[in-house]
Write a protein that holds these residues in place. Structure first.
Motif, PDB file in Angstrom:
ATOM      1  N   ALA A  69       5.956  -6.733  -0.089  1.00 47.04           N
ATOM      2  CA  ALA A  69       7.861  -6.020  -0.516  1.00 47.04           C
ATOM      3  C   ALA A  69       6.994  -5.208  -1.751  1.00 47.04           C
ATOM      4  CB  ALA A  69       8.846  -7.362  -1.753  1.00 47.04           C
ATOM      5  N   PRO A  70       5.523  -5.224  -2.784  1.00 45.19           N
ATOM      6  CA  PRO A  70       5.109  -4.359  -3.530  1.00 45.19           C
ATOM      7  C   PRO A  70       5.191  -3.056  -3.358  1.00 45.19           C
ATOM      8  CG  PRO A  70       4.628  -6.153  -4.069  1.00 45.19           C
ATOM      9  CD  PRO A  70       4.893  -6.779  -2.254  1.00 45.19           C
ATOM     10  N   LEU A  71       4.128  -3.401  -1.405  1.00 48.16           N
ATOM     11  CA  LEU A  71       3.771  -2.037  -1.011  1.00 48.16           C
ATOM     12  C   LEU A  71       5.343  -1.071  -0.219  1.00 48.16           C
ATOM     13  CD1 LEU A  71       1.051  -4.432   0.965  1.00 48.16           C
ATOM     14  CD2 LEU A  71       0.613  -2.877  -1.369  1.00 48.16           C
ATOM     15  N   ALA A  72       5.597  -1.979   0.926  1.00 48.49           N
ATOM     16  CA  ALA A  72       7.255  -1.460   1.284  1.00 48.49           C
ATOM     17  C   ALA A  72       7.998  -1.138   0.235  1.00 48.49           C
ATOM     18  CB  ALA A  72       7.589  -3.085   2.302  1.00 48.49           C
ATOM     19  N   LEU A  73       8.311  -1.017  -0.555  1.00 51.22           N
ATOM     20  CA  LEU A  73       9.112  -0.135  -1.806  1.00 51.22           C
ATOM     21  C   LEU A  73      10.540   0.123  -1.081  1.00 51.22           C
ATOM     22  CD1 LEU A  73       6.829   2.717  -2.733  1.00 51.22           C
ATOM     23  CD2 LEU A  73       6.934   0.253  -4.004  1.00 51.22           C
ATOM     24  N   GLY A  74      11.222  -1.178  -0.291  1.00 46.58           N
ATOM     25  CA  GLY A  74      12.608  -1.524   0.087  1.00 46.58           C
ATOM     26  C   GLY A  74      12.722  -0.874   1.470  1.00 46.58           C
ATOM     27  N   GLU A  75      11.616  -0.490   2.119  1.00 41.93           N
ATOM     28  CA  GLU A  75      11.402   0.319   3.432  1.00 41.93           C
ATOM     29  C   GLU A  75      11.898  -0.330   4.917  1.00 41.93           C
ATOM     30  OE1 GLU A  75       9.345   3.660   4.217  1.00 41.93           O
ATOM     31  OE2 GLU A  75       9.387   4.757   1.421  1.00 41.93           O
ATOM     32  N   PRO A  76      12.713  -0.793   5.079  1.00 42.95           N
ATOM     33  CA  PRO A  76      12.936  -1.546   6.216  1.00 42.95           C
ATOM     34  C   PRO A  76      11.270  -1.473   7.190  1.00 42.95           C
ATOM     35  CG  PRO A  76      14.969  -0.674   5.729  1.00 42.95           C
ATOM     36  CD  PRO A  76      14.082  -0.290   5.127  1.00 42.95           C
ATOM     37  N   HIS A  77      10.979  -0.072   7.506  1.00 37.01           N
ATOM     38  CA  HIS A  77      10.379   0.174   9.126  1.00 37.01           C
ATOM     39  C   HIS A  77       9.381  -0.352   8.671  1.00 37.01           C
ATOM     40  CE1 HIS A  77       9.408   3.943   6.570  1.00 37.01           C
ATOM     41  NE2 HIS A  77       8.964   3.936   7.462  1.00 37.01           N
ATOM     42  N   ARG A  78       8.793  -0.908   7.523  1.00 38.21           N
ATOM     43  CA  ARG A  78       7.400  -0.264   6.114  1.00 38.21           C
ATOM     44  C   ARG A  78       7.015  -1.923   6.393  1.00 38.21           C
ATOM     45  NH1 ARG A  78       3.593   0.973   7.446  1.00 38.21           N
ATOM     46  NH2 ARG A  78       2.541   0.760   4.947  1.00 38.21           N
ATOM     47  N   ILE A  79       8.613  -2.733   5.653  1.00 43.92           N
ATOM     48  CA  ILE A  79       8.879  -4.362   5.758  1.00 43.92           C
ATOM     49  C   ILE A  79       8.173  -5.072   6.969  1.00 43.92           C
ATOM     50  CG2 ILE A  79       9.681  -6.339   5.322  1.00 43.92           C
ATOM     51  CD1 ILE A  79      11.322  -4.580   3.305  1.00 43.92           C
ATOM     52  N   ALA A  80       8.888  -4.468   8.317  1.00 41.90           N
ATOM     53  CA  ALA A  80       8.116  -4.850   9.459  1.00 41.90           C
ATOM     54  C   ALA A  80       6.732  -5.366   9.983  1.00 41.90           C
ATOM     55  CB  ALA A  80       9.205  -4.041  10.684  1.00 41.90           C
ATOM     56  N   GLU A  81       6.351  -3.272   9.420  1.00 37.87           N
ATOM     57  CA  GLU A  81       4.867  -3.032   9.828  1.00 37.87           C
ATOM     58  C   GLU A  81       3.636  -3.863   9.101  1.00 37.87           C
ATOM     59  OE1 GLU A  81       4.733   1.730  11.294  1.00 37.87           O
ATOM     60  OE2 GLU A  81       3.671   1.049   9.165  1.00 37.87           O
ATOM     61  N   LEU A  82       4.368  -4.147   7.572  1.00 37.15           N
ATOM     62  CA  LEU A  82       3.202  -4.949   7.016  1.00 37.15           C
ATOM     63  C   LEU A  82       3.475  -6.263   7.091  1.00 37.15           C
ATOM     64  CD1 LEU A  82       3.805  -2.927   3.730  1.00 37.15           C
ATOM     65  CD2 LEU A  82       1.838  -2.951   4.839  1.00 37.15           C
ATOM     66  N   SER A  83       4.412  -6.641   8.259  1.00 33.56           N
ATOM     67  CA  SER A  83       4.993  -8.180   7.802  1.00 33.56           C
ATOM     68  C   SER A  83       3.836  -8.615   9.599  1.00 33.56           C
ATOM     69  CB  SER A  83       6.230  -8.643   8.400  1.00 33.56           C
ATOM     70  OG  SER A  83       7.068  -8.084   7.424  1.00 33.56           O
ATOM     71  N   VAL A  84       3.831  -7.580  10.559  1.00 33.01           N
ATOM     72  CA  VAL A  84       2.862  -7.456  11.587  1.00 33.01           C
ATOM     73  C   VAL A  84       1.580  -7.775  11.143  1.00 33.01           C
ATOM     74  CG1 VAL A  84       2.353  -6.412  13.984  1.00 33.01           C
ATOM     75  CG2 VAL A  84       4.378  -6.818  13.209  1.00 33.01           C
ATOM     76  N   ILE A  85       1.213  -7.318   9.775  1.00 34.81           N
ATOM     77  CA  ILE A  85      -0.139  -6.744   9.803  1.00 34.81           C
ATOM     78  C   ILE A  85      -0.703  -8.184   8.817  1.00 34.81           C
ATOM     79  CG2 ILE A  85      -2.352  -6.016   8.363  1.00 34.81           C
ATOM     80  CD1 ILE A  85       0.105  -3.259   8.754  1.00 34.81           C
ATOM     81  N   VAL A  86      -0.002  -8.675   8.285  1.00 40.91           N
ATOM     82  CA  VAL A  86      -0.251 -10.047   7.190  1.00 40.91           C
ATOM     83  C   VAL A  86       0.096 -10.889   8.713  1.00 40.91           C
ATOM     84  CG1 VAL A  86       0.904 -11.659   5.739  1.00 40.91           C
ATOM     85  CG2 VAL A  86       1.245  -9.834   5.458  1.00 40.91           C
ATOM     86  N   THR A  87       0.511 -10.949   9.400  1.00 39.62           N
ATOM     87  CA  THR A  87       0.395 -12.171  10.691  1.00 39.62           C
ATOM     88  C   THR A  87      -0.942 -11.505  11.206  1.00 39.62           C
ATOM     89  OG1 THR A  87       3.193 -12.310  10.408  1.00 39.62           O
ATOM     90  CG2 THR A  87       1.834 -13.234  12.724  1.00 39.62           C
ATOM     91  N   LEU A  88      -1.586 -10.985  12.275  1.00 44.03           N
ATOM     92  CA  LEU A  88      -1.483 -10.689  12.442  1.00 44.03           C
ATOM     93  C   LEU A  88      -3.268 -11.259  11.718  1.00 44.03           C
ATOM     94  CD1 LEU A  88      -1.550  -7.468  14.013  1.00 44.03           C
ATOM     95  CD2 LEU A  88      -1.542  -9.392  15.540  1.00 44.03           C
ATOM     96  N   LEU A  89      -3.354 -10.784  10.519  1.00 40.90           N
ATOM     97  CA  LEU A  89      -4.390 -11.421   9.431  1.00 40.90           C
ATOM     98  C   LEU A  89      -4.330 -13.107   9.666  1.00 40.90           C
ATOM     99  CD1 LEU A  89      -4.520  -8.884   6.693  1.00 40.90           C
ATOM    100  CD2 LEU A  89      -6.513  -8.801   8.271  1.00 40.90           C
ATOM    101  N   VAL A  90      -3.563 -13.190   9.410  1.00 38.86           N
ATOM    102  CA  VAL A  90      -3.651 -14.786   9.211  1.00 38.86           C
ATOM    103  C   VAL A  90      -3.835 -15.585  10.483  1.00 38.86           C
ATOM    104  CG1 VAL A  90      -1.529 -16.826   9.981  1.00 38.86           C
ATOM    105  CG2 VAL A  90      -1.451 -14.831   7.831  1.00 38.86           C
ATOM    106  N   GLY A  91      -3.355 -14.712  11.572  1.00 38.96           N
ATOM    107  CA  GLY A  91      -3.843 -15.414  12.556  1.00 38.96           C
ATOM    108  C   GLY A  91      -5.824 -15.438  12.980  1.00 38.96           C
ATOM    109  N   VAL A  92      -6.017 -13.968  12.438  1.00 41.06           N
ATOM    110  CA  VAL A  92      -8.264 -13.955  12.565  1.00 41.06           C
ATOM    111  C   VAL A  92      -7.768 -15.047  11.796  1.00 41.06           C
ATOM    112  CG1 VAL A  92     -10.008 -12.779  12.786  1.00 41.06           C
ATOM    113  CG2 VAL A  92      -7.512 -11.413  13.471  1.00 41.06           C
ATOM    114  N   MET A  93      -7.619 -15.657  10.955  1.00 41.12           N
ATOM    115  CA  MET A  93      -7.999 -16.087   9.455  1.00 41.12           C
ATOM    116  C   MET A  93      -8.447 -17.536  10.427  1.00 41.12           C
ATOM    117  SD  MET A  93      -6.970 -14.345   5.713  1.00 41.12           S
ATOM    118  CE  MET A  93      -7.583 -13.489   5.694  1.00 41.12           C
TER     119      MET A  93
END
Length: 568
Positions: A90-114
């Motif tokens: 939320a702090p990085l997406a600033l309410g933009e839906p497409h950014r929320i989707a992209e950042l969620s995917v990035i977090v998910t991939l980082l979680v998977g790698v970790m």
């Protein structure tokens, strides 16, 4: 051998028994019926359109079915991880839906790698740091946060305010803005979600309630009266894609991804171990790290978000009688069919009904009964549980958990710093030694102090050990020898060895012999490495307390004989 180690799910499916299919088919359909409305609702926690919740189910469930070792565990969107994802993006997406989707995917991939890295590094022991009181307190905090965040869907107005307390204050200040039709739908949905599982336990309550109110909204056009609805849901399965990002975003999301990975794994392991124990098999924590990590990578590349073990859907699978990992594959295929051909009716789902599902999910995370049980067993762990909840609500999820784990570790270090100890004696009719401070009528060997220290001797408690042992000696009448019962000393470091030497030398200066009984494991190896075992020789190192006492009595009798002979 390779399949059973790295792909236990696939190995199990290759030896599939035909008589399991009917039960697995029924369980798969039941799990899908529960998963669909929950996934749609949980996507809204993150701030994503409903289809993303379904995306987070299809490929991850199939992947886990092949790689996972649990025959019952169902993976999918989880309320706790969704709340953490929302806080991260939320702090990085600033309410933009497409950014929320992209950042969620990035977090998910980082979680998977970790998670995969943790599994390769054999870090399954991490689950042990999340004690049950901490997990209960954490889930209670997540549940309360979830309830506060979803009230707006049920009352029909957007609640302003950052955090649990401010959200509640804003809610009570704006009660006059309630949209009564929305509230009526929300309360009716809540009532049905509570009543249906009690009256018809095999019926998928969430799906039934959502479908019922979707039908009502569609038939009577309730959206014309201001009832918020889900809106169009795009058809089609997700396209595999890789998100675009930059280094600054990755750095910002790394800390949150670590917290999500830890919580996701611990939550999944609790569920997997519980059902594995019920069915008589074991779960390999390190392999589950890898399985959950690959499942999260699958969620990321298919445009989903981080997933975990889903306890409610796992319980449904077990209740219906699922026999193998095929249940997950069947459920995933059903969800894929819904995405392909049946998304149009979802547009009429009222937000109030989804809000009711999420309110029930939040309430399901709160465990009041266990709080009372913990309070009866341990006041410290009870307060630790409450403090974890307060910390999650006030500081945020990850800082709250770090605070609680740090507090628990400090408590552990304090208990090691000042462990229990005892001067030992013998009580008639009682087997073994007893603490003479608790048993005043216990007998001791005249002139001999048998002392026990009940933990490792390390740099932060070595001086405490030395002080306590010397105090024990000084409290006895005319001590001639000290026998240190080291059975409970699991480990000792360089500072501990130095403290042992200082104790021996201090006692020797007072004419008191020092010996050790029941040295073993790391403690004995350190005595040998340091040369202290050689310095003490076999006559001062004993395999048992009795052997030490016998040696003391022989030594005492010889000393007396020598003294008598000298006087003669």
């Amino acid at each position: 051998m390779f399949l059973s180690r790295w792909l236990p799910g696939l190995a199990n499916l290759l030896h599939y028994r035909r008589e399991w299919f009917h039960a697995d088919l029924q369980a798969g359909l039941s799990v899908a019926a529960i998963q669909i409305p929950i996934a749609i609702a949980y996507a809204q926690i993150v701030g994503l359109p409903p289809q993303y919740g379904l995306y987070a189910c299809v490929l991850p469930m199939m992947v886990y079915a092949l790689i996972g070792s649990s025959r019952q565990l169902m993976v999918g969107p989880d309320a706790a991880t969704c709340a953490m994802i929302a806080g991260a993006v939320a702090p990085l997406a600033l309410g933009e839906p497409h950014r929320i989707a992209e950042l969620s995917v990035i977090v998910t991939l980082l979680v998977g790698v970790m998670l995969i890295a943790a599994g390769v590094a054999r870090a399954g022991f991490i689950a042990s740091f999340f004690s049950r009181p901490i997990l209960i307190g954490y889930l209670n905090g997540i549940g309360l946060s979830l309830i506060a965040g979803q009230l707006s869907k049920v009352v029909g107005f957007k609640i302003e305010g950052d955090g649990f307390i401010l959200s509640l204050i804003n809610f009570f200040q704006r009660l006059g803005e309630i949209h009564w039709v929305t509230l009526l739908i929300g309360l009716a949905a809540l009532g049905l979600l509570i009543w249906l599982p009690r009256r018809y336990p095999r019926l998928p309550a969430a799906l039934t309630v959502v479908a019922l109110f979707m039908l009502l909204v569609g038939l009577f056009g309730l959206d014309r009266f201001g009832v918020a609805i889900l809106g169009p849901v795009p058809a089609g399965i997700p396209q595999l894609a890789w998100p675009h990002s930059n280094l600054a975003e990755m750095k910002s999301l790394l800390r949150d991804a670590l917290g999500i990975a830890t919580v996701s794994f611990c939550s999944a392991m609790l569920t997997a171990r519980s059902f594995a124990a019920r069915h008589g098999y074991a779960i390999n924590a390190n392999h589950e790290f890898v399985a959950l990590g690959v499942s999260n990578l699958a969620a990321g590349v298919s445009q989903g978000f981080a997933i975990s073990g889903a306890d409610s859907r796992t319980a449904v699978n077990d209740m219906v009688g699922g026999k193998s990992q095929l249940v997950g594959i069947i459920a995933a295929l059903v969800i894929a069919l819904i995405l392909l051909f049946f998304t149009a009716p979802m547009a009429w789902i009222p937000q109030a009904a989804l809000g009711a599902v999420l309110l029930m999910a939040g309430w399901g995370l709160i465990d009041i009964k266990s709080l009372g049980h913990i309070r009866r067993l341990s006041r410290f762990e009870f307060w630790l549980c409450l403090l974890t909840t307060v910390a999650v609500l006030s500081l945020g999820v990850l800082p709250g958990i770090v605070f609680a784990v740090t507090l628990a570790i400090l408590r552990l270090l304090y208990s090691i710093y000042q462990p229990t100890d005892a001067v030992l004696g013998w009580l008639p009719g009682t087997e073994g030694q007893v603490d003479i401070r608790k048993h005043k009528d216990a007998r001791t060997v005249p002139g001999l102090v048998v002392y026990r220290f009940d933990d490792a001797i390390l740099f932060f408690n070595a001086d405490y050990f030395k002080m306590r042992l010397l105090e024990a000696v000084q409290s006895q009448d005319q001590p001639k020898a000290v026998l240190f019962d080291a059975e409970a000393v699991t480990s000792i470091d360089v500072s501990g060895i130095a403290a042992l030497r200082e104790v021996r030398d201090t006692l020797a200066a007072q004419g008191i012999n020092f010996s050790i009984a029941r040295a073993r494991g790391t403690f004995l190896r350190m005595l040998v490495r340091s040369g202290m075992a050689r310095e003490m020789e076999d006559k001062l190192l004993f395999g048992s307390v009795r052997a030490g006492i016998r040696a003391y009595r022989v030594w005492r009798n010889r000393s007396r004989s020598a003294k008598v002979a000298g006087e003669g």
